[in-house]
Every structure is written in C-alpha cells, then in structure tokens.
Design an enzyme around this catalytic site. Structure first.
Site, short mmCIF file in Angstrom:
data_model
loop_
_atom_site.label_atom_id
_atom_site.label_comp_id
_atom_site.label_asym_id
_atom_site.label_seq_id
_atom_site.Cartn_x
_atom_site.Cartn_y
_atom_site.Cartn_z
N TYR A 259 9.73 4.99 0.97
CA TYR A 259 8.51 5.38 1.59
C TYR A 259 8.81 4.91 3.04
CZ TYR A 259 3.68 5.03 2.77
OH TYR A 259 2.32 4.98 3.42
N ARG B 205 5.20 -10.97 3.05
CA ARG B 205 3.91 -11.94 2.98
C ARG B 205 3.59 -11.43 4.01
NH1 ARG B 205 3.91 -14.84 -0.67
NH2 ARG B 205 3.51 -16.63 1.17
N1 LIG Z 1 -4.12 4.25 2.45
C1 LIG Z 1 -3.68 3.66 2.43
O1 LIG Z 1 -4.39 2.10 2.75
C2 LIG Z 1 -2.18 3.83 3.82
C3 LIG Z 1 -1.82 2.61 4.39
C4 LIG Z 1 -0.43 3.46 5.37
C5 LIG Z 1 -0.55 5.15 5.65
N2 LIG Z 1 -1.42 5.56 4.77
C6 LIG Z 1 -0.68 7.23 5.20
O2 LIG Z 1 -1.89 8.14 4.93
C7 LIG Z 1 -1.46 9.30 4.75
C8 LIG Z 1 -2.55 9.52 3.38
O3 LIG Z 1 -2.78 8.05 2.34
P1 LIG Z 1 -3.88 8.87 1.53
O4 LIG Z 1 -4.15 6.86 1.44
O5 LIG Z 1 -5.35 9.07 1.53
O6 LIG Z 1 -3.59 8.64 -0.11
P2 LIG Z 1 -3.66 9.47 -1.09
O7 LIG Z 1 -2.01 9.19 -2.53
O8 LIG Z 1 -4.76 9.24 -1.78
O9 LIG Z 1 -3.56 10.74 -0.79
C9 LIG Z 1 -2.15 11.84 -0.22
C10 LIG Z 1 -2.48 13.01 -0.51
O10 LIG Z 1 -1.08 14.30 0.19
C11 LIG Z 1 -0.88 14.33 -1.76
N3 LIG Z 1 0.70 14.74 -1.34
C12 LIG Z 1 1.32 14.16 -2.32
N4 LIG Z 1 3.11 14.86 -1.96
C13 LIG Z 1 2.88 15.37 -1.31
C14 LIG Z 1 3.38 17.01 -1.05
N5 LIG Z 1 4.96 16.95 -1.59
N6 LIG Z 1 3.56 18.14 -0.52
C15 LIG Z 1 1.47 18.28 -0.26
N7 LIG Z 1 0.65 17.28 -0.70
C16 LIG Z 1 1.24 16.03 -1.19
C17 LIG Z 1 -1.10 14.00 -2.66
O11 LIG Z 1 -1.52 14.25 -3.62
C18 LIG Z 1 -2.69 13.27 -2.13
O12 LIG Z 1 -3.61 14.15 -2.32
C19 LIG Z 1 0.17 9.06 4.09
O13 LIG Z 1 1.22 9.70 4.20
C20 LIG Z 1 -0.31 7.97 3.70
O14 LIG Z 1 1.08 7.56 3.72
C21 LIG Z 1 -2.44 5.39 4.38
#
Ligand SMILES: NC(=O)c1ccc[n+]([C@@H]2O[C@H](COP(=O)([O-])OP(=O)(O)OC[C@H]3O[C@@H](n4cnc5c(N)ncnc54)[C@H](O)[C@@H]3O)[C@@H](O)[C@H]2O)c1
Length: 314
Positions: A146, A276
């Site tokens: 990740y 941490r």
């Molecule tokens: N929620 C957080 O705290 C957080 C923090 C940092 C970064 N992010 C980033 O924000 C974005 C959204 O996060 P979230 O919390 O909504 O996560 P989530 O897991 O709820 O949503 C991610 C979505 O992407 C889809 N997905 C995953 N792999 C895929 C692929 N190969 N092709 C098409 N769709 C795919 C999943 O089905 C899901 O609907 C992500 O990129 C995540 O890395 C989120």
C-alpha cells in the site's frame, strides 16, 4: 460548468460520498468500481439518479471513457483489506494510476486527482507530518504494498505532470471515518464501535499511547472537491485531515463512554510496522482555503461528531 466526472473507487466509503456531493452540485458521475471493498449498498441511493452510472470495472484494465475530470480513489484503504492480496493492491495503485493518467492525457489533458495517503510517511520521524517530509517506509514489509504503491502512484502523477503538462492534483488523506465504513474494516474506529456495540472486548494493539487523527468523511469530500477546483498551479501534495490528535486509549474510552458499553479493554501486540504517531500538518491546506482544513468550524471536531447517529451506517 457541469462536467462528466469519473470517480474510480466510487462505491467505497469516500467515493460514495464524493459521488453524492458531485451529483448534488449538478455534475454527471461515472463510478468505476470492482466492488472488492466497496458495495452496491453504498451507492444504492445514487443509482436512481439520472446523472449517475456505475461501471463494474477494475482500474487496472484499460479505461475508455468520455469524461472531463477524474478522481482516482480505487484502492482498498484498510490494512486488513490491502494486505489480503498485496500484489493486487500494489497493481491497483500503480497500474490504476497509469491507466487514469493515460485516459486524462488521451482526453486532451483533463484534470486528474490522486487520493494518496498519510501512509506515504510510513512510521514518521517528523511529527506532525508536513508535505515536505519524505517519510520512513519499509519497502519490503507487509504494509509496503500500500505505502509503496501509493508512493509509486504519486511519482507517476508528477512525471505525467512534468512530461505531458497534465493538470494533476495529489492529496494525502489521513484517517477518515463515517457512514458506509465497512464493519469489518479492521481499523480502529470501526473495530472499537463494533466491539463496544456487540459487548465484546475492546482490543488495543500495543499500550494505546500511539496516536491517530480522525476526519469526518464529509469534511474530506469538501477538501477533495476544493483541491480539484483549485488554481492550476496547485498540484500538491496536500495533506487533508483533522489535526486533532487522540491516543488510541483515549479513543477507546470515548467509545466506551458514548456507547455505554460494558466491554473491557484488552491489549494485544502491535502489528509489524504500525506507525507510532500520525498527525497531519495542514498549514498548506489552510493557506489554500481547502474545505477539510478547519475542523473546529466544521464537522470533524472528533468529540462532537465521531459518534453522530449516522457515523457508522454501513
Ligand atoms: N479512508 C481513509 O482513512 C483513507 C486514508 C488515506 C487514503 N485513503 C484513500 O482514499 C481512497 C478511498 O478510500 P476509502 O476509505 O473509501 O476505501 P474503500 O475501501 O471504502 O474504497 C475503495 C474503493 O475502491 C474499490 N477498488 C479497490 N480496488 C479496485 C480496483 N482494482 N479497481 C476498481 N475499484 C477498486 C473498492 O471496491 C472500493 O469501493 C483510497 O484510494 C484510499 O487509499 C483513504
């Protein structure tokens, strides 16, 4: 002007709220999702909207769409989910980024925003973390799929920006919570609430003195949209999150108090490479007037709204 906007990962926690907000603003939304961690339930209310369409597609496959802007959110965000298939996670981040960037280039340089993460800072030696900090990431550990995937995606974004003049935007998102969080998300807010409501033990990994900050999803969505609409020279990376810091122990105590639960707090060993401390330095977002930057005036005042009635609807 109303646009046709691609939201990859649009059926997830953040993507579903972002899609709803963009529709509210009068845009057309194409949600692309492979439904690996997202769900139809998250977008059920949007499916009836004439300007919303759901495309079940993996972001690692070629994308041919007529759109005017792209938010690239597709990627599992919780360690439980992104470590379940680490190779798919790395490919999703890097190949997914390459695919949306190629689409943006072929569409004559439409704007494209990357949802990066605080995880690019790894287990930080600098606290709070400004965007200028290059991070402390273990490139071969279990979180690397990740962390390094998102770092690779950032690199690709900046290289497309430099090489093709593509209007890129990169935000680094810190812990975000809210309705549509998966109950089995595995991260601390979901874990504690599920454990407290079911009367099970509340599990703290380590001694509970490690810290996190938590941003309410609506605030983050405002920040994402403000970033997309920012001046062309604002490309980021920009931290988006809530600068209010909690120890994990404090969070457990708040959950116990607010749920009136009789659950006990138990301790387990810290997972490998668990950071941490994690706290955004959001001065840049403040200077640019991006929405998520003022948690006091907004909804991410954690005591106030961590447990809003709807904060944990799935
Ligand atoms: N929620 C957080 O705290 C957080 C923090 C940092 C970064 N992010 C980033 O924000 C974005 C959204 O996060 P979230 O919390 O909504 O996560 P989530 O897991 O709820 O949503 C991610 C979505 O992407 C889809 N997905 C995953 N792999 C895929 C692929 N190969 N092709 C098409 N769709 C795919 C999943 O089905 C899901 O609907 C992500 O990129 C995540 O890395 C989120």
């Amino acid at each position: 002007m109303n646009k046709r906007i691609l939201v990859t990962g649009g059926a997830g926690l953040v993507g579903s709220h972002l899609s709803a907000k963009l529709l509210e603003q009068g845009h057309c939304v194409v949600c692309m999702d492979n439904l690996s961690t997202g769900s139809m339930h998250n977008v059920a209310a949007l499916l009836a909207h004439p300007d919303f369409s759901l495309l079940r597609q993996d972001v690692t496959t070629d994308i041919m769409l007529e759109v005017d802007a792209i938010y690239n959110l597709a990627c599992p965000a919780s360690p439980v989910h992104y470590q379940a298939d680490p190779i798919a996670t790395l490919k999703t981040s890097v190949i997914g980024a390459a695919n949306v960037l190629e689409l943006a280039r072929l569409r004559h340089n439409i704007p494209v925003l990357q949802a990066s993460t605080s995880e690019v800072y790894g287990d930080p030696h600098v606290h709070p973390q400004p965007e200028s900090y290059w991070g402390n990431v273990n490139p071969i550990g279990p979180r690397a799929c990740y962390d390094e995937g998102k770092r690779g995606a950032e690199t690709l974004f900046f290289d497309y920006g430099r090489q093709y003049g593509l209007p890129i935007k990169v935000v680094r998102i810190f812990n975000t919570y809210g309705p549509h969080m998966h109950p089995a998300d595995g991260r601390v807010v979901a874990n504690f609430i599920v454990q407290a409501l079911s009367g099970g033990d509340i599990t703290i990994y380590g001694d509970g003195t490690q810290t996190r900050s938590f941003c309410y999803v609506d605030d983050l969505v405002d920040g994402l949209i403000a970033m997309m609409n920012s001046a062309p020279d604002v490309i980021g990376p920009i931290n988006l999150g809530n600068p209010g810091e909690f120890t994990i122990r404090q969070l457990a105590e708040i959950v116990l108090e607010l749920t009136n639960s009789g659950s006990r707090i138990v301790h387990r060993p810290l997972p490998v490479d668990d950071p941490r401390q994690r706290l955004p330095d959001i001065r840049k977002a403040h200077e640019l007037g991006l929405g998520a930057a003022d948690p006091v005036a907004r909804r991410s005042d954690a005591h106030h709204c961590l447990f809003r009635d709807d904060a944990f609807k799935t």
